[in-house]
Design a protein around this motif. Structure first.
Motif, short mmCIF file in Angstrom:
data_model
loop_
_atom_site.label_atom_id
_atom_site.label_comp_id
_atom_site.label_asym_id
_atom_site.label_seq_id
_atom_site.Cartn_x
_atom_site.Cartn_y
_atom_site.Cartn_z
N ASP A 127 0.84 -1.21 0.00
CA ASP A 127 0.00 0.00 0.00
C ASP A 127 0.87 1.25 0.00
OD1 ASP A 127 -2.40 -1.26 0.04
OD2 ASP A 127 -2.66 -1.17 2.23
N ALA A 128 1.83 1.29 0.94
CA ALA A 128 2.67 2.48 1.07
C ALA A 128 3.55 2.67 -0.16
CB ALA A 128 3.54 2.36 2.33
N LEU A 129 4.05 1.57 -0.70
CA LEU A 129 4.93 1.68 -1.87
C LEU A 129 4.15 2.17 -3.10
CD1 LEU A 129 6.98 -1.60 -1.26
CD2 LEU A 129 7.94 0.71 -1.36
N LEU A 130 2.93 1.63 -3.27
CA LEU A 130 2.14 2.07 -4.43
C LEU A 130 1.74 3.53 -4.28
CD1 LEU A 130 -0.16 -1.00 -5.24
CD2 LEU A 130 2.00 -0.32 -6.31
N GLU A 131 1.43 3.92 -3.05
CA GLU A 131 1.09 5.30 -2.76
C GLU A 131 2.20 6.25 -3.23
OE1 GLU A 131 -1.30 8.26 -1.04
OE2 GLU A 131 -1.79 6.13 -1.26
N SER A 132 3.47 5.79 -3.07
CA SER A 132 4.60 6.64 -3.45
C SER A 132 4.95 6.49 -4.93
CB SER A 132 5.83 6.29 -2.60
OG SER A 132 6.36 5.04 -3.01
N GLY A 133 4.22 5.63 -5.65
CA GLY A 133 4.46 5.47 -7.09
C GLY A 133 5.60 4.52 -7.41
N ALA A 134 6.03 3.74 -6.43
CA ALA A 134 7.21 2.88 -6.64
C ALA A 134 6.91 1.69 -7.55
CB ALA A 134 7.72 2.37 -5.30
N GLN A 135 7.97 1.25 -8.22
CA GLN A 135 7.91 0.03 -9.03
C GLN A 135 8.28 -1.14 -8.12
OE1 GLN A 135 10.60 0.08 -12.36
NE2 GLN A 135 9.54 -1.58 -13.43
N ILE A 136 7.51 -2.22 -8.22
CA ILE A 136 7.64 -3.33 -7.27
C ILE A 136 7.89 -4.64 -8.00
CG2 ILE A 136 6.29 -4.73 -5.62
CD1 ILE A 136 4.85 -2.20 -4.80
N ARG A 137 8.74 -5.49 -7.41
CA ARG A 137 8.84 -6.89 -7.84
C ARG A 137 8.23 -7.74 -6.73
NH1 ARG A 137 14.39 -8.97 -6.80
NH2 ARG A 137 15.07 -7.99 -8.72
N LEU A 138 7.22 -8.52 -7.09
CA LEU A 138 6.57 -9.38 -6.10
C LEU A 138 7.14 -10.79 -6.19
CD1 LEU A 138 4.28 -9.82 -3.98
CD2 LEU A 138 2.77 -10.35 -5.92
N VAL A 139 7.63 -11.32 -5.05
CA VAL A 139 8.07 -12.72 -4.97
C VAL A 139 7.33 -13.38 -3.81
CG1 VAL A 139 10.38 -12.17 -5.87
CG2 VAL A 139 10.02 -12.26 -3.39
N LYS A 140 7.48 -14.71 -3.72
CA LYS A 140 6.86 -15.40 -2.58
C LYS A 140 7.76 -15.29 -1.35
CE LYS A 140 4.13 -18.62 -5.34
NZ LYS A 140 3.84 -20.02 -5.68
N GLY A 141 9.08 -15.30 -1.54
CA GLY A 141 10.01 -15.18 -0.40
C GLY A 141 10.85 -16.43 -0.25
N ALA A 142 12.15 -16.23 0.00
CA ALA A 142 13.10 -17.35 -0.09
C ALA A 142 13.78 -17.71 1.22
CB ALA A 142 14.17 -17.00 -1.13
N TYR A 143 13.46 -17.05 2.33
CA TYR A 143 14.22 -17.28 3.57
C TYR A 143 13.37 -18.06 4.59
CZ TYR A 143 17.20 -13.76 1.45
OH TYR A 143 18.01 -13.08 0.57
N ALA A 144 14.05 -18.53 5.65
CA ALA A 144 13.32 -19.18 6.75
C ALA A 144 12.89 -18.09 7.71
CB ALA A 144 14.25 -20.17 7.45
N GLU A 145 11.59 -17.91 7.88
CA GLU A 145 11.09 -16.82 8.73
C GLU A 145 10.18 -17.37 9.84
OE1 GLU A 145 12.27 -14.03 8.56
OE2 GLU A 145 12.90 -13.61 6.52
N PRO A 146 10.12 -16.70 10.98
CA PRO A 146 9.26 -17.19 12.07
C PRO A 146 7.77 -17.03 11.74
CG PRO A 146 10.29 -15.09 12.65
CD PRO A 146 10.87 -15.50 11.33
N ALA A 147 6.96 -17.91 12.35
CA ALA A 147 5.53 -17.96 12.01
C ALA A 147 4.79 -16.68 12.38
CB ALA A 147 4.89 -19.16 12.70
N ASP A 148 5.29 -15.92 13.35
CA ASP A 148 4.56 -14.69 13.67
C ASP A 148 4.77 -13.62 12.59
OD1 ASP A 148 7.23 -14.63 14.54
OD2 ASP A 148 6.83 -12.94 15.86
N LEU A 149 5.79 -13.80 11.74
CA LEU A 149 6.05 -12.81 10.69
C LEU A 149 5.63 -13.28 9.31
CD1 LEU A 149 9.61 -11.57 11.76
CD2 LEU A 149 7.38 -10.55 12.29
#
Ligand code: FDA
Length: 308
Positions: A172-194
């Motif tokens: 939301d914030a990035l689009l608001e600023s007009g930024a160009q985005i690359r969307l990925v699913k994510g490649a790292y091991a992250e904790p379940a709360d995040l």
């Protein structure tokens, strides 16, 4: 997250395994599936070959978590040379960089200055500088850096990860600023709360955000990157683009070198924009383990390379 994925991601932090893999001929053979070579020349040559197939590229030198400021400056100097080579050869090629390659974790000002220098050099050549998203300890500082730099460097574009629970809010914030985005699913091991743990939740988040990116681009926003090898997902995004009357190339489908070559050509034939990320460099171990974790069946390539 599957057990095998979590084992492979944990193994990516293992220094002993890294030493073993780096010195074995079989791992180098297996690696060739995912990178054309360790030196930048191989990546530039591959970019020219992709350009002949109508496919654009983005280059990245492997390496992360740099701790020495001089090494961070050397990375910038290297990328400045690569930018010049891209321009000289007139390749449709961008660069993609990791903030920790520029010392994000040791000196935020140093990192900011290096990114600004590179973004300026890219802008002078009408080129885009993509910023990768690393693991969550770097997330907030990367977002802050990006929001800080972008007003003066509109050619900066940022990667976001749909497995993060906060991803939609960040978008939301990035689009608001007009930024160009690359969307990925994510490649790292992250904790379940995040991060979402179930693949179905990661995919649902991906689809929702991808549709927003299509809508934003169709309404005159930048050409966002839909970076995935998930062909079912791509089909749903293409269907959404058609349903809102957007052009076939309203977004750019981005994939990694060595994966889904036929799909890349099919997308091009259908009029879609396709960009392939080509990695190079000697610091491939962590990155390579993340590729294995994405598809544990890739371990067969490693096994076959042992005996070939
Ligand atoms: P998913 O993992 O669901 O895979 C879908 C299908 O694609 C699999 O079933 C398989 O057939 C095929 N596939 C996927 N990965 C494969 C592999 N390694 N080998 C062979 N087949 C495979 N991540 C991140 O955290 N930060 C970043 O900055 C980036 N940057 C980035 C740029 C680009 C251009 C791409 C394509 C990807 C990234 N990534 C990334 C990696 C991303 O987060 C993710 O890990 C991979 O793209 C794999 O996820 P998929 O979307 O392909 O789906």
């Amino acid at each position: 997250m599957s057990l095998m994925r979590s084992v492979l991601l944990r193994a990516s932090q293992n220094a002993w395994l890294e030493r073993q893999m780096r010195h074995r001929a079989f791992s180098r053979r297996a690696l060739r599936r995912f990178m054309p070579g360790e030196d930048v020349e191989a990546a530039l040559t591959a970019s020219a070959a992709f350009a002949e197939r109508g496919i654009t590229t983005v280059l990245t030198q492997l390496g992360e978590d740099l701790r020495d400021p001089d090494e961070a400056r050397a990375v910038t100097a290297h990328y400045l040379e690569v930018l010049a080579a891209i321009h000289e050869r007139q390749l449709p090629t961008h660069l993609s960089v990791k903030p920790t390659q520029f010392g994000l974790d040791i000196d935020r000002v140093l990192c900011r200055d290096q990114l600004a220098r590179l973004a300026d050099a890219a802008a002078a050549r009408n080129n885009t500088l993509w910023v990768d998203m690393e693991a969550t300890p770097q997330l907030v500082s990367t977002l802050e850096l990006f929001h800080d730099l972008r007003p003066d460097h509109p050619n900066l574009a940022l990667c976001v990860q749909s497995y993060l629970r906060r991803c939609a809010t960040d978008v939301d914030a990035l689009l608001e600023s007009g930024a160009q985005i690359r969307l990925v699913k994510g490649a790292y091991a992250e904790p379940a709360d995040l991060a979402f743990e179930r693949k179905a939740d990661v995919d649902a988040s991906y689809l929702t955000i991808a549709k927003r990116l299509v809508d934003d681009a169709a309404a005159g926003g930048p050409k966002h990157g839909i970076a995935t090898h998930d062909l079912g997902m791509i089909a749903q995004i293409e269907a959404h683009a058609t349903s809102v009357g957007a052009a076939t190339d309203v977004v750019e489908y981005q994939m990694l070198y060595g994966i889904r070559r036929e799909a890349q050509d099919r997308l091009r034939r259908d009029g879609a924009a396709v960009r392939v990320l080509i990695s190079y460099g000697g610091a491939w171990f962590k990155w390579y383990m993340r590729r294995l974790a994405e598809r544990p069946a890739n371990l067969w390539f490693v096994a076959r390379s042992v005996f070939s």
